[in-house]
Design an enzyme around this catalytic site. Structure first.
Site, PDB file in Angstrom:
ATOM      1  N   ARG A 165       0.844  -1.198   0.000  1.00 52.96           N
ATOM      2  CA  ARG A 165       0.000   0.000   0.000  1.00 52.96           C
ATOM      3  C   ARG A 165       0.879   1.248   0.000  1.00 52.96           C
ATOM      4  O   ARG A 165       1.535   1.552   0.980  1.00 52.96           O
ATOM      5  CB  ARG A 165      -0.929   0.021   1.219  1.00 52.96           C
ATOM      6  CG  ARG A 165      -1.796   1.276   1.275  1.00 52.96           C
ATOM      7  CD  ARG A 165      -2.974   1.164   2.222  1.00 52.96           C
ATOM      8  NE  ARG A 165      -2.589   1.100   3.629  1.00 52.96           N
ATOM      9  CZ  ARG A 165      -3.462   1.196   4.640  1.00 52.96           C
ATOM     10  NH1 ARG A 165      -4.759   1.349   4.382  1.00 52.96           N
ATOM     11  NH2 ARG A 165      -3.049   1.113   5.886  1.00 52.96           N
ATOM     12  N   ASP A 446      -3.709   2.490  13.834  1.00 53.13           N
ATOM     13  CA  ASP A 446      -2.955   3.274  12.868  1.00 53.13           C
ATOM     14  C   ASP A 446      -3.542   4.678  12.829  1.00 53.13           C
ATOM     15  O   ASP A 446      -4.297   5.069  13.719  1.00 53.13           O
ATOM     16  CB  ASP A 446      -2.922   2.596  11.500  1.00 53.13           C
ATOM     17  CG  ASP A 446      -4.273   2.564  10.795  1.00 53.13           C
ATOM     18  OD1 ASP A 446      -5.246   3.164  11.300  1.00 53.13           O
ATOM     19  OD2 ASP A 446      -4.350   1.946   9.710  1.00 53.13           O
TER      20      ASP A 446
END
Length: 542
Positions: A165, A446
């Protein structure tokens, strides 16, 4: 690499970290320059369009399914590309940043795939980015094994399939200047990985596979598709070897799922419910509307109306076009010293995965290796084939209003306020320190969690929300909570009190602002190693 050996027009503001010399090479930088010079203008145009859409939303214009793309949505015949080799069965995916030990543990976890993350679970320090690329380069070639403190870390014979990603379109890479302009973080992450590894991945029977974050318009997907085509052509590889799964994690993207798949048709591997960022985007995009004020973060579950509508539409859309409809993240981590609390946490994971597989998802995400077997057991029991593309969900009818429905039952509690303050301070301080994947209250968090916390605190303060005890939330109400929670966070292991101070001052500014900033990662970027500026002041180059 000396400045004299750099390709023309390219400047590095930081020296190459030890171990990254094989990543930051002249040919690799030349490849990045081609991507930048071809696509930077379009990227900036699309970012300006985001501002235009937000201004319209602030004035009350609702988001809708686009009338100009109705033919794409209604055309029954088109399909996306078949799954890339190794992506036929994705029932459990594990995610995490790219440090060497984590890469090995994730690839060995028993998950079908590993999404190596340069985005929300990664603090984009120069060393994290460059050495992360080196770790993936070595993992692909089975050269990543190492030993530390007498413990050996070694890849198994059948590791998980690797996906990467890159950062979203909005983030720059300020340590690489091309013609005096910072390179896109997206193109830096994608470009280096693709340049060094695409041919090797194909040779080994897989391919360059990606997750694409934070898109807000199908034309942003078209830009990615154009990047894929140029990159593949430039390296002399066969077109169509790339596969990309798009995270539907912004409110505008939820209205353009089919269009996003269509733009990436030759390269699409499906869509993913990026549910925590989606909540953040829902609040941020509807920031001007008091009716969209949410209760405590813990009350915004997958079963509230707007989340349920988004999930059902995503599954229907993906299966209509024969690609994977991936479920969301379970961020729980084991609670080692409290078996009862651990069992309650794991029961939540099982319930979440059961909801996903019975709804029709083709796979799911976990953040910790201990959750892989739990998720696998649920999907193995209820998903007998490699996927559930045959579950068409033709019963689903989702309207514009259902996607944007702000009704969420619950209350704003004093504990909910305090939890948001603590989460935002803990995460921001850790991120500035170089850690983007942070355990908070037995959850592996996150940036999305900190973003929800940040915009909720802003929202409650902006609209004078009252707690369930009748206290009005305002900057003055929040200030002592910031002070108290800062003192607690500063005592946590591995946390720098100076970074907590920076985070606290940042959050105090945010709750007073007319509008919240788009991304805390953009705001705090200047505090990272080697970036060059903090608050507009020039820092010395490393």
């Amino acid at each position: 690499m000396s400045s004299a050996s750099l390709p023309k027009g390219i400047h590095l503001t930081s020296s190459i970290p030890k171990g990254g010399e094989g990543i930051i090479t002249a040919p690799g930088l030349e490849f990045l320059a081609i991507l930048h010079r071809t696509f930077e203008g379009k990227r900036q145009e699309l970012l300006k369009n985001r501002e235009k859409v937000q201004a319209e939303l602030d004035k009350g214009k609702p988001l809708t399914f686009l009338p100009e793309t109705r033919e794409i949505r209604e055309a029954p015949a088109w399909r996306c590309a078949p799954p890339g080799p190794g992506l036929e069965d994705r029932r459990v995916e594990i995610t995490g940043p790219t440090d060497r030990k984590m890469v090995i543990n994730a690839l060995n976890s028993g998950a079908k795939t590993f999404m190596a993350d340069f985005e929300d679970s990664n603090s984009p320090t120069w060393s994290n980015l460059v050495l992360g690329q080196a770790n993936l380069h070595d993992a692909i070639r089975r050269q990543i094994d190492f030993e530390i403190n007498g413990k050996a870390y070694k890849l198994t014979d059948k590791p998980a399939v690797l996906l990467v990603r890159p950062r979203g379109w909005h983030l720059p890479e300020p340590r690489v200047l091309i013609d005096g302009v910072p390179l896109s973080g997206s193109l830096f992450d994608f470009g280096l990985y693709f340049f060094h590894n695409a041919a090797e991945l194909i040779k080994r029977g897989h391919g360059p596979y990606f997750y694409l974050p934070k898109m807000e318009h199908h034309l942003e997907a078209r830009l990615w598709n154009d990047v894929f085509c140029l990159a593949t052509s430039h390296l002399g590889l066969k077109q169509g070897t790339i596969r990309a799964t798009v995270l539907i994690e912004t409110l505008p993207a939820a209205f353009q799922m089919e269009e996003i798949l269509y733009e990436l048709k030759e390269h699409s591997a499906g869509l993913n419910c990026g549910r925590w960022d989606y909540i953040f985007s829902f609040i941020k995009k509807q920031r001007a509307h008091k009716a969209c004020v949410f209760p405590d973060r813990s009350d915004v579950t997958m079963t509230v109306p707007f989340m349920d509508a988004y999930v059902r539409l995503l599954i229907q859309t993906c299966h209509k076009r024969k690609v994977a409809a991936m479920g969301g993240m379970s961020a729980q981590i084991p609670i080692k010293n409290d078996p009862d609390a651990n069992e309650r946490a794991m029961s939540k994971v099982r319930a979440d995965k059961l909801r996903e597989v019975t709804a029709g998802h083709d796979g799911t995400w976990v953040a910790h290796p201990a959750l892989v077997k739990i998720a696998l057991d649920i999907f193995n029991e209820h998903m007998k084939g490699p996927n559930q593309y045959h579950i068409r969900r033709e019963d689903v009818v989702v309207t514009d209003k259902q996607i944007a429905d702000p009704s969420v039952p619950g209350k704003v509690t004093e504990q909910g306020v305090r939890d948001n303050v603590s989460a935002a301070l803990s995460y921001c301080a850790a991120w500035i320190s170089g850690n983007g994947c942070v355990p908070i209250n037995y959850l592996m968090e996150d940036a999305a969690t900190a973003e929800i916390a940040r915009v909720q605190l802003w929202q409650w303060s902006k609209y004078g929300s009252k707690t369930d005890t009748g206290k009005t939330i305002s900057p003055s109400y929040l200030q002592p909570i910031f002070s108290e929670e800062s003192a607690k966070v500063s005592k946590l292991p591995g946390i720098d009190p100076h970074h907590v101070k920076i985070a606290s001052e940042y959050m105090a500014q945010q709750v007073k602002a007319q509008w919240p900033s788009d991304f805390l990662t953009s705001d705090l970027l200047g505090y990272l190693e080697g970036v060059g500026t903090v608050g507009g002041q020039k820092k010395a180059s490393l």
